[in-house]
Each structure stands twice: as structure tokens, then as C-alpha cells.
Motif scaffolding. Structure first.
Motif, PDB file in Angstrom:
ATOM      1  N   PRO A 299       0.821  -1.210   0.000  1.00  0.00           N
ATOM      2  CA  PRO A 299       0.000   0.000   0.000  1.00  0.00           C
ATOM      3  C   PRO A 299       0.855   1.262   0.000  1.00  0.00           C
ATOM      4  CG  PRO A 299       0.008  -0.986   2.168  1.00  0.00           C
ATOM      5  CD  PRO A 299       0.732  -1.940   1.255  1.00  0.00           C
ATOM      6  N   PRO A 300       0.299   2.395  -0.460  1.00  0.00           N
ATOM      7  CA  PRO A 300       1.056   3.649  -0.489  1.00  0.00           C
ATOM      8  C   PRO A 300       1.195   4.260   0.904  1.00  0.00           C
ATOM      9  CG  PRO A 300      -1.175   4.033  -1.213  1.00  0.00           C
ATOM     10  CD  PRO A 300      -1.040   2.546  -1.031  1.00  0.00           C
ATOM     11  N   PRO A 301       2.209   5.127   1.104  1.00  0.00           N
ATOM     12  CA  PRO A 301       2.324   5.855   2.370  1.00  0.00           C
ATOM     13  C   PRO A 301       1.186   6.860   2.520  1.00  0.00           C
ATOM     14  CG  PRO A 301       4.348   5.991   1.078  1.00  0.00           C
ATOM     15  CD  PRO A 301       3.311   5.381   0.206  1.00  0.00           C
ATOM     16  N   ARG A 302       1.110   7.493   3.687  1.00  0.00           N
ATOM     17  CA  ARG A 302       0.064   8.493   3.917  1.00  0.00           C
ATOM     18  C   ARG A 302       0.272   9.718   3.022  1.00  0.00           C
ATOM     19  NH1 ARG A 302      -3.102   7.843   8.398  1.00  0.00           N
ATOM     20  NH2 ARG A 302      -2.421   6.213   9.816  1.00  0.00           N
ATOM     21  N   VAL A 303      -0.851  10.375   2.673  1.00  0.00           N
ATOM     22  CA  VAL A 303      -0.828  11.579   1.853  1.00  0.00           C
ATOM     23  C   VAL A 303      -0.388  12.756   2.702  1.00  0.00           C
ATOM     24  CG1 VAL A 303      -2.299  13.166   0.544  1.00  0.00           C
ATOM     25  CG2 VAL A 303      -2.630  10.709   0.344  1.00  0.00           C
ATOM     26  N   VAL A 304       0.371  13.684   2.132  1.00  0.00           N
ATOM     27  CA  VAL A 304       0.810  14.896   2.813  1.00  0.00           C
ATOM     28  C   VAL A 304      -0.290  15.943   2.636  1.00  0.00           C
ATOM     29  CG1 VAL A 304       2.573  16.691   2.878  1.00  0.00           C
ATOM     30  CG2 VAL A 304       3.216  14.336   2.321  1.00  0.00           C
ATOM     31  N   ARG A 305      -0.839  16.487   3.727  1.00  0.00           N
ATOM     32  CA  ARG A 305      -1.939  17.463   3.672  1.00  0.00           C
ATOM     33  C   ARG A 305      -1.396  18.891   3.669  1.00  0.00           C
ATOM     34  NH1 ARG A 305      -6.224  14.747   1.946  1.00  0.00           N
ATOM     35  NH2 ARG A 305      -6.459  12.834   3.119  1.00  0.00           N
TER      36      ARG A 305
ATOM     37  N   GLU B 111      -7.347  23.246  -3.923  1.00  0.00           N
ATOM     38  CA  GLU B 111      -6.095  22.500  -3.780  1.00  0.00           C
ATOM     39  C   GLU B 111      -6.185  21.211  -4.587  1.00  0.00           C
ATOM     40  OE1 GLU B 111      -2.330  21.470  -2.488  1.00  0.00           O
ATOM     41  OE2 GLU B 111      -3.365  23.342  -2.096  1.00  0.00           O
ATOM     42  N   ILE B 112      -5.276  21.056  -5.525  1.00  0.00           N
ATOM     43  CA  ILE B 112      -5.117  19.785  -6.223  1.00  0.00           C
ATOM     44  C   ILE B 112      -4.073  19.040  -5.388  1.00  0.00           C
ATOM     45  CG2 ILE B 112      -4.513  18.632  -8.366  1.00  0.00           C
ATOM     46  CD1 ILE B 112      -6.967  20.523  -8.545  1.00  0.00           C
ATOM     47  N   PRO B 113      -4.502  18.058  -4.605  1.00  0.00           N
ATOM     48  CA  PRO B 113      -3.572  17.457  -3.655  1.00  0.00           C
ATOM     49  C   PRO B 113      -2.489  16.626  -4.329  1.00  0.00           C
ATOM     50  CG  PRO B 113      -5.654  16.300  -3.620  1.00  0.00           C
ATOM     51  CD  PRO B 113      -5.820  17.473  -4.541  1.00  0.00           C
ATOM     52  N   GLY B 114      -1.372  16.509  -3.652  1.00  0.00           N
ATOM     53  CA  GLY B 114      -0.300  15.660  -4.145  1.00  0.00           C
ATOM     54  C   GLY B 114      -0.662  14.196  -3.966  1.00  0.00           C
ATOM     55  N   TYR B 115       0.126  13.330  -4.550  1.00  0.00           N
ATOM     56  CA  TYR B 115      -0.130  11.896  -4.437  1.00  0.00           C
ATOM     57  C   TYR B 115       1.169  11.121  -4.635  1.00  0.00           C
ATOM     58  CZ  TYR B 115      -0.019  12.091  -9.535  1.00  0.00           C
ATOM     59  OH  TYR B 115       0.369  12.298 -10.833  1.00  0.00           O
ATOM     60  N   TRP B 116       1.149   9.880  -4.225  1.00  0.00           N
ATOM     61  CA  TRP B 116       2.294   8.997  -4.402  1.00  0.00           C
ATOM     62  C   TRP B 116       2.140   8.272  -5.737  1.00  0.00           C
ATOM     63  CZ3 TRP B 116       6.396   9.241  -1.322  1.00  0.00           C
ATOM     64  CH2 TRP B 116       6.229   9.790  -0.063  1.00  0.00           C
TER      65      TRP B 116
ATOM     66  N   VAL C 106      10.112   1.542  -9.821  1.00  0.00           N
ATOM     67  CA  VAL C 106      11.044   1.005  -8.840  1.00  0.00           C
ATOM     68  C   VAL C 106      10.530   1.264  -7.422  1.00  0.00           C
ATOM     69  CG1 VAL C 106      13.410   1.131  -7.959  1.00  0.00           C
ATOM     70  CG2 VAL C 106      12.972   1.376 -10.406  1.00  0.00           C
ATOM     71  N   ARG C 107      10.038   2.483  -7.202  1.00  0.00           N
ATOM     72  CA  ARG C 107       9.567   2.874  -5.879  1.00  0.00           C
ATOM     73  C   ARG C 107       8.523   3.971  -6.028  1.00  0.00           C
ATOM     74  NH1 ARG C 107      12.169   7.737  -4.426  1.00  0.00           N
ATOM     75  NH2 ARG C 107      13.806   8.242  -5.883  1.00  0.00           N
ATOM     76  N   ARG C 108       7.890   4.319  -4.929  1.00  0.00           N
ATOM     77  CA  ARG C 108       6.924   5.418  -4.955  1.00  0.00           C
ATOM     78  C   ARG C 108       7.650   6.743  -4.805  1.00  0.00           C
ATOM     79  NH1 ARG C 108       3.576   1.627  -2.450  1.00  0.00           N
ATOM     80  NH2 ARG C 108       1.723   1.288  -3.704  1.00  0.00           N
ATOM     81  N   VAL C 109       7.184   7.745  -5.545  1.00  0.00           N
ATOM     82  CA  VAL C 109       7.724   9.102  -5.433  1.00  0.00           C
ATOM     83  C   VAL C 109       6.552  10.053  -5.198  1.00  0.00           C
ATOM     84  CG1 VAL C 109       9.780   8.730  -6.828  1.00  0.00           C
ATOM     85  CG2 VAL C 109       7.675   9.383  -7.954  1.00  0.00           C
ATOM     86  N   TRP C 110       6.776  11.081  -4.383  1.00  0.00           N
ATOM     87  CA  TRP C 110       5.730  12.044  -4.069  1.00  0.00           C
ATOM     88  C   TRP C 110       5.605  13.063  -5.193  1.00  0.00           C
ATOM     89  CZ3 TRP C 110       1.587  12.568  -1.384  1.00  0.00           C
ATOM     90  CH2 TRP C 110       1.040  13.831  -1.165  1.00  0.00           C
ATOM     91  N   ILE C 111       4.408  13.221  -5.729  1.00  0.00           N
ATOM     92  CA  ILE C 111       4.102  14.248  -6.719  1.00  0.00           C
ATOM     93  C   ILE C 111       3.389  15.358  -5.947  1.00  0.00           C
ATOM     94  CG2 ILE C 111       2.873  14.790  -8.850  1.00  0.00           C
ATOM     95  CD1 ILE C 111       5.189  12.732  -9.112  1.00  0.00           C
TER      96      ILE C 111
END
Length: 97
Positions: A34-40, A49-54, A59-64
Motif C-alpha cells: 500500500p502507499p504511504p500516507r498523503v501529505v496534507r 487544492e489539487i492534492p499531491g499523491y504517491w 522502482v519505488r513510490r515518489v511524491w508528486i
């Protein structure tokens, strides 16, 4: 020789007819964890706000990072989200009325 040319032309014609017009391709990625928690982020009233996402980069998850846009009256934004399927799949965000 004529029958070979005829078969090639007929095959190409039938192939062209069988291809769907306006086909849409959706590409998905299935990940086993599962993905990590979302940054609020705090939102100002005149902006949406268009929220960021993983995102999975193969290879790995990156924060957008998310971003702010001018609010559109009557619309709301459904954020990108990971859904548990066989594995985890990312569904892109979109606006709805």
C-alpha cells in the motif's frame, strides 16, 4: 501471384475494418504494497487544492506535489487515489460538477 496479392489486400482491408475507431487505452500499474500516507496542505478560500499523491515510477513510490488553482464554482476535485485490487492501482484525479 494474383491470388497472393489479392489475399494481402483483402487481409489488410479486413484488418482496417476490425480496428476500433476512437479506441482508448488505459494503462495501470499494480503494486504489491500500500502507499504511504498523503501529505496534507492548508487551502485558501479563493483557491482549490489539487492534492499531491504517491506515484509508482517502476522502482519505488515518489511524491508528486500538489498545487493550487483558482476555484471553479460548481465543481469539485476528486483526488488521485490508490485502490486495493489484486495489488494496488492508481486512479488519476479529476473534476466533477
Amino acid at each position: 501471384m494474383k491470388s497472393l496479392k489479392f489475399c494481402i489486400v483483402a487481409g489488410a482491408f479486413l484488418l482496417a475494418l476490425s480496428a476500433p475507431v476512437g479506441a482508448r487505452t488505459l494503462v495501470g500499474v499494480s503494486v504489491g504494497v500500500p502507499p504511504p500516507r498523503v501529505v496534507r496542505v492548508v487551502v485558501r478560500p479563493a483557491y482549490a487544492e489539487i492534492p499531491g499523491y504517491w506515484r509508482w515510477n517502476g522502482v519505488r513510490r515518489v511524491w508528486i506535489a500538489g498545487y493550487r488553482v483558482a476555484a471553479r464554482p460548481g465543481y469539485r476535485y476528486v483526488p488521485a487515489r490508490w485502490r486495493a485490487r489484486p495489488g494496488w492501482r492508481l486512479r488519476a484525479g479529476y473534476r466533477v460538477r
